[in-house]
Design a protein around this motif. Structure first.
Motif, PDB file in Angstrom:
ATOM      1  N   GLU A 196      14.243  -5.695  41.040  1.00 46.08           N
ATOM      2  CA  GLU A 196      14.737  -4.557  40.238  1.00 46.08           C
ATOM      3  C   GLU A 196      15.936  -3.906  40.946  1.00 46.08           C
ATOM      4  OE1 GLU A 196      11.605  -1.704  39.924  1.00 46.08           O
ATOM      5  OE2 GLU A 196      11.765  -1.669  37.747  1.00 46.08           O
ATOM      6  N   TRP A 316      21.096  -1.668  41.248  1.00 48.89           N
ATOM      7  CA  TRP A 316      20.060  -1.969  40.248  1.00 48.89           C
ATOM      8  C   TRP A 316      20.469  -3.248  39.529  1.00 48.89           C
ATOM      9  CZ3 TRP A 316      15.570   0.868  39.252  1.00 48.89           C
ATOM     10  CH2 TRP A 316      15.441   2.035  40.022  1.00 48.89           C
ATOM     11  N   GLU A 319      18.621  -5.081  33.528  1.00 50.18           N
ATOM     12  CA  GLU A 319      17.320  -5.006  32.839  1.00 50.18           C
ATOM     13  C   GLU A 319      17.182  -6.061  31.738  1.00 50.18           C
ATOM     14  OE1 GLU A 319      14.777  -3.408  34.005  1.00 50.18           O
ATOM     15  OE2 GLU A 319      13.510  -4.222  32.392  1.00 50.18           O
ATOM     16  N   ILE A 322      16.342  -9.174  33.413  1.00 55.18           N
ATOM     17  CA  ILE A 322      14.985  -9.087  33.971  1.00 55.18           C
ATOM     18  C   ILE A 322      13.971  -9.371  32.862  1.00 55.18           C
ATOM     19  CG2 ILE A 322      13.255  -7.490  34.915  1.00 55.18           C
ATOM     20  CD1 ILE A 322      15.556  -6.136  36.490  1.00 55.18           C
ATOM     21  N   ARG A 335       7.705  -6.623  39.875  1.00 49.52           N
ATOM     22  CA  ARG A 335       9.058  -6.059  40.012  1.00 49.52           C
ATOM     23  C   ARG A 335       9.192  -5.516  41.431  1.00 49.52           C
ATOM     24  NH1 ARG A 335      11.165  -4.730  34.426  1.00 49.52           N
ATOM     25  NH2 ARG A 335      12.682  -3.348  35.428  1.00 49.52           N
TER      26      ARG A 335
END
Ligand code: HGY
Ligand code: MN
Ligand code: MN
Length: 396
Positions: A196, A316, A319, A322, A335
């Motif tokens: 993450e 970061w 997302e 991910i 994560r």
């Protein structure tokens, strides 16, 4: 696995693994990995910053590209998987798709320099890829006084052309497979995890300057012992880190001069490496450590010089990528925060980036005992295949 172990033998050390930026051992590594890339159907080149790059054209070559890869360089006395595993797995994924005419090209990049061993500054390859290399970097010297520019020329490349390493278009994304290099996945019985956040890191070099003198004739109260002063400061580094939960701080390198038993050390240079997920906490800790060094030096009649080598913000990861990795996995992915730095942290502000971690048995890394379980590599590969399938379905 066999390929990773084969590359581990390409080393600048008589025994143990060390491969640094554009070294002769790295040239042999490029020849082998380049052959693997070619036999997977890729067109292979080395860019002006020294990154090894293979392209598997898709149905419309040059229109869109997805990047896979990791770094080819190692620390001293390294394991066989840090960095290399991500390059070898990327090639294995390409082998699986070489005749599939994907709706995008796949580019595999073996980054030339992620650890920062030779020139004391990491991420040369990935910074060049996103156009972040500053001219100053070309004049940094290694332990033999060779500049980065000279190392690039010695490798048969042209440092003036280094801007040419920068990506011309924005890729669809970047995925890096990498060992966790820590204890979390093993402790939780997880074979793989998804990253993450990558912790920020500060690297600095401190030089404590005292006065060399005779070890036998100089009374203790008349000494300006640079090594004793550095040792006091190193103890404060170890005491300060735990005061910030999640912080790690390391003095990994020390050079004393003249470094002989019967001379009071006149000059000592030490490294500092501080990591934390919160950039503010990391910066304040570095300020405290710098103040501490100044106070110890003052108290002991020493001078201290502090040189910042790296101030890399925490990053970061993407997302949506991910989520795509999670959808490609048969199990819920843990994560994670990565304490280790990665090329993905340099690319992430410019390219949607993701990392899939493989369990590190014993939590060991940056050490010959570093290992990977074949069944974890198998699972990671399957997730990689499904990930590319899902990208392909989206861009058909
Ligand atoms: O030191 C690190 O964070 C990584 O191994 N380059
Ligand atoms: Mn490493
Ligand atoms: Mn690594």
């Amino acid at each position: 696995m066999a390929r990773c172990r084969e590359l581990a033998a390409m080393s600048e050390m008589p025994s143990g693994t060390l491969r640094t930026y554009l070294s002769p051992a790295m040239k042999r590594c490029y020849e082998i990995v380049g052959q693997w890339m070619e036999s997977a159907g890729m067109r292979v080149s080395v860019d002006p910053a020294g990154n090894l790059r293979g392209i598997l054209p898709g149905a419309e070559p040059g229109k869109r590209v997805f990047i896979l890869g990791s770094h080819l360089d190692t620390v001293r006395d390294a394991g066989a998987f840090d960095g290399i595993l991500g390059v070898v797995m990327a090639i294995a994924i390409v082998e699986n798709y070489r005749r599939k005419n994907l709706p995008f090209d796949i580019e595999v990049i073996g980054f030339a320099e992620e650890e920062g061993v030779r020139f004391g500054m990491p991420f040369i390859g990935s910074k060049a890829l996103v156009g972040l290399l500053d001219e100053q970097m070309l004049f940094r010297t290694d332990a033999h006084g060779i500049t980065v520019a000279q190392a690039i020329r010695d490798f048969g490349l042209d440092p003036e052309a280094i801007a040419g390493a920068a990506l011309k278009t924005t890729p669809l994304g970047f995925l890096e497979f990498h060992i966790e290099q820590g204890p979390v996945l093993e402790a939780e019985g997880e074979p793989v995890g998804v990253v993450e956040t990558i912790a920020g890191q500060s690297r600095a070099s401190l030089k404590f300057i005292g006065s060399a003198n005779h070890a036998g004739t100089t009374p203790m109260h008349l000494r300006h012992d640079a090594l004793a002063g550095a040792a006091m400061w190193i103890a404060t580094v170890e005491r300060l880190a735990p005061l910030n939960p999640g912080m790690v701080a390391t003095v990994g390198k020390i050079d004393a001069y003249p470094n002989v038993a019967n001379v009071i050390p006149g000059e000592v240079t030490v490294s500092l490496d501080v990591r934390h997920a919160n950039d503010e906490v990391r910066k304040i800790a570095c300020q405290d450590l710098r103040l501490g060094a100044t106070m110890i030096a003052k108290d002991r009649g020493l001078k201290v010089e502090w040189a910042n080598l790296l101030d890399q913000k925490a990053v970061w990861l993407d997302e949506p990528l991910i989520q795509r990795l999670q959808a490609a996995s048969p199990r819920t992915l843990r994560r994670m925060v990565s304490g280790a730095g990665h090329d993905a942290m340099i690319l992430a502000p410019h390219i949607p980036s993701a990392m899939l971690f493989l369990r590190s048995p014993g939590g060991v890394s940056h050490h010959p005992a570093e290992s990977v379980k074949p069944k974890d590599a198998d699972l990671a590969l399957k997730i990689g295949y499904r990930f590319i399938e899902s990208m392909s379905a989206e861009y058909k």
